[in-house]
Each structure stands twice: as C-alpha cells, then as structure tokens.
Motif scaffolding. Structure first.
Motif, PDB file in Angstrom:
ATOM      1  N   PRO A   1       0.829  -1.213   0.000  1.00  0.00           N
ATOM      2  CA  PRO A   1       0.000   0.000   0.000  1.00  0.00           C
ATOM      3  C   PRO A   1       0.869   1.272   0.000  1.00  0.00           C
ATOM      4  O   PRO A   1       1.718   1.458   0.863  1.00  0.00           O
ATOM      5  CB  PRO A   1      -0.798  -0.101   1.303  1.00  0.00           C
ATOM      6  CG  PRO A   1      -0.793  -1.562   1.631  1.00  0.00           C
ATOM      7  CD  PRO A   1       0.512  -2.086   1.126  1.00  0.00           C
ATOM      8  N   THR A   2       0.653   2.093  -1.014  1.00  0.00           N
ATOM      9  CA  THR A   2       1.456   3.310  -1.189  1.00  0.00           C
ATOM     10  C   THR A   2       0.556   4.444  -1.651  1.00  0.00           C
ATOM     11  O   THR A   2      -0.378   4.233  -2.423  1.00  0.00           O
ATOM     12  CB  THR A   2       2.559   3.080  -2.254  1.00  0.00           C
ATOM     13  OG1 THR A   2       3.308   1.916  -1.902  1.00  0.00           O
ATOM     14  CG2 THR A   2       3.488   4.271  -2.339  1.00  0.00           C
ATOM     15  N   TYR A   3       0.873   5.651  -1.189  1.00  0.00           N
ATOM     16  CA  TYR A   3       0.136   6.846  -1.584  1.00  0.00           C
ATOM     17  C   TYR A   3       1.080   7.784  -2.316  1.00  0.00           C
ATOM     18  O   TYR A   3       2.166   8.083  -1.828  1.00  0.00           O
ATOM     19  CB  TYR A   3      -0.464   7.548  -0.355  1.00  0.00           C
ATOM     20  CG  TYR A   3      -1.445   6.673   0.375  1.00  0.00           C
ATOM     21  CD1 TYR A   3      -2.780   6.655  -0.001  1.00  0.00           C
ATOM     22  CD2 TYR A   3      -1.044   5.837   1.411  1.00  0.00           C
ATOM     23  CE1 TYR A   3      -3.691   5.829   0.641  1.00  0.00           C
ATOM     24  CE2 TYR A   3      -1.943   5.014   2.059  1.00  0.00           C
ATOM     25  CZ  TYR A   3      -3.265   5.015   1.667  1.00  0.00           C
ATOM     26  OH  TYR A   3      -4.163   4.195   2.298  1.00  0.00           O
ATOM     27  N   ILE A   4       0.646   8.239  -3.476  1.00  0.00           N
ATOM     28  CA  ILE A   4       1.399   9.210  -4.268  1.00  0.00           C
ATOM     29  C   ILE A   4       0.617  10.514  -4.228  1.00  0.00           C
ATOM     30  O   ILE A   4      -0.590  10.528  -4.481  1.00  0.00           O
ATOM     31  CB  ILE A   4       1.557   8.747  -5.727  1.00  0.00           C
ATOM     32  CG1 ILE A   4       2.335   7.432  -5.786  1.00  0.00           C
ATOM     33  CG2 ILE A   4       2.232   9.827  -6.570  1.00  0.00           C
ATOM     34  CD1 ILE A   4       2.371   6.804  -7.183  1.00  0.00           C
ATOM     35  N   ILE A   5       1.309  11.597  -3.916  1.00  0.00           N
ATOM     36  CA  ILE A   5       0.673  12.918  -3.887  1.00  0.00           C
ATOM     37  C   ILE A   5       1.321  13.786  -4.949  1.00  0.00           C
ATOM     38  O   ILE A   5       2.540  13.947  -4.974  1.00  0.00           O
ATOM     39  CB  ILE A   5       0.813  13.565  -2.498  1.00  0.00           C
ATOM     40  CG1 ILE A   5       0.127  12.682  -1.453  1.00  0.00           C
ATOM     41  CG2 ILE A   5       0.235  14.978  -2.506  1.00  0.00           C
ATOM     42  CD1 ILE A   5       0.360  13.106  -0.034  1.00  0.00           C
ATOM     43  N   VAL A   6       0.493  14.315  -5.839  1.00  0.00           N
ATOM     44  CA  VAL A   6       0.952  15.215  -6.890  1.00  0.00           C
ATOM     45  C   VAL A   6       0.328  16.578  -6.617  1.00  0.00           C
ATOM     46  O   VAL A   6      -0.886  16.725  -6.657  1.00  0.00           O
ATOM     47  CB  VAL A   6       0.536  14.705  -8.294  1.00  0.00           C
ATOM     48  CG1 VAL A   6       1.004  15.659  -9.371  1.00  0.00           C
ATOM     49  CG2 VAL A   6       1.055  13.291  -8.537  1.00  0.00           C
ATOM     50  N   ASP A   7       1.155  17.561  -6.333  1.00  0.00           N
ATOM     51  CA  ASP A   7       0.663  18.896  -5.994  1.00  0.00           C
ATOM     52  C   ASP A   7       0.983  19.865  -7.128  1.00  0.00           C
ATOM     53  O   ASP A   7       2.076  19.844  -7.681  1.00  0.00           O
ATOM     54  CB  ASP A   7       1.301  19.376  -4.693  1.00  0.00           C
ATOM     55  CG  ASP A   7       0.752  20.711  -4.233  1.00  0.00           C
ATOM     56  OD1 ASP A   7      -0.438  20.992  -4.490  1.00  0.00           O
ATOM     57  OD2 ASP A   7       1.504  21.475  -3.621  1.00  0.00           O
TER      58      ASP A   7
END
Length: 182
Positions: A43-49
């Motif tokens: 489980p991984t979260y990628i955040i693109v801002d």
C-alpha cells in the motif's frame, strides 16, 4: 519509499545499473520501474501537488502515466492537487472523485489570516486603532482568495512588510483579482 527498504533498493539499483541510458531517456521505462517498485512496496500513496502548474501536454502525459501505473498497482492510491482545468477534468472524469477544497477551506484561510495578523500586529508599533483598521482591511481577504492558500500567503507576506498604515491601506484596499496578480 526506497530509502528504508532493502528489497526496493535492490530493484532500483539493478534497473539503474542494467539500463542507465533508458532510465534517463525513456519515460516508459521509468514508469515500468516505478510500477515494479510500487507493486513490491505494498500500500502506497502518491501525492501530486500543483499539476495545473505544468504545461497542458505535460499534464496529459503525467496523468496518463499515473493512470497506467494505477492499473498495474492495485494497492497504490493517488491524490492530485490542482486548480480546476478542463483537460485534467476530462482525463480523470471516469477515474477520480473530485473534492473541491476551494469550496470548503474559507474557515482555514480565515484562521491563518487571523493568526498571522495577530502575531504581526502584536510585534508592530501600531496603536489599537490602527490594528483595528488593519483587521477590518483584512476582513475580505479569505473570500477574495477563492480557496487559494498561496494567494492569502502572498498578500499577507506583502502586507507584513509594510511599515506604515498608508502602505497597508494601499495594499489592502484593492486586493488582487487573481493569484497571478498577487
């Protein structure tokens, strides 16, 4: 992600050693390596801002690559932060659940303005009447920001550099219409 996982470090190092040229020049290859790392990571979260801050072509390529990665990495989730742009909405329409933060963060923006103004005014040489006037001039800022924290921060940064009430009045009487104007 990779810095604390020996198995992921090995995957990345092997890919780099075997295909150094492809890693630098092929976005498809880089995408495949990222997918491989993500599948192994769990489980991984990628955040693109700030996706809206790159060109439309770049946004499209980035979104299509992310959607492809998500198709191969079932435990990966992506959060994208962006101003509303038609091309982004069109690409993500069937793939994402939009959350309009700009419609829900006016209270947070006001809290930031109040806190920052109190701290600044407490350390200033303005009397109580001037502080009251400054607070009144700051009153419309949160609404004018239309949900954009950066807009509020830029305006507040400019105001806190003012050393007399006349400068503050000129800064706040006519607030910028957009982030670009700020």
């Amino acid at each position: 992600l990779v810095s604390e996982d020996r198995d992921l470090q090995i995957i990345l190092c092997d890919a780099f050693q075997l295909n150094r040229r492809n890693l630098k020049s092929s976005t498809k290859f880089a995408q495949e390596i990222l997918s491989k790392v993500l599948r192994c990571a769990g489980p991984t979260y990628i955040i693109v801002d700030g996706l809206d801050e790159i060109t439309e072509l770049g946004r499209g390529e980035t979104l299509r690559a992310l959607l492809d990665i998500l198709g191969h990495c079932k435990e990966t989730r992506v959060l994208i932060s962006s101003r509303l742009e038609d091309d982004i909405a069109r690409i993500l329409k069937d793939e994402a659940q939009p959350i309009r933060v700009d419609h829900k963060n006016a209270g947070c923006l006001q809290a930031y303005i109040t806190s920052r103004a109190q701290q600044w005014l407490r350390n200033s040489c303005f009397d109580a009447q001037a502080c009251s006037e400054v607070n009144a001039l700051l009153a419309p800022l949160a609404a004018k920001a239309k949900g954009m924290f950066l807009y509020v921060k830029i305006v507040m940064d400019g105001v806190t550099l003012c050393y007399n009430l006349d400068f503050i009045r000129s800064e706040l009487r006519i607030l910028p219409e957009s982030l670009e104007e700020a």
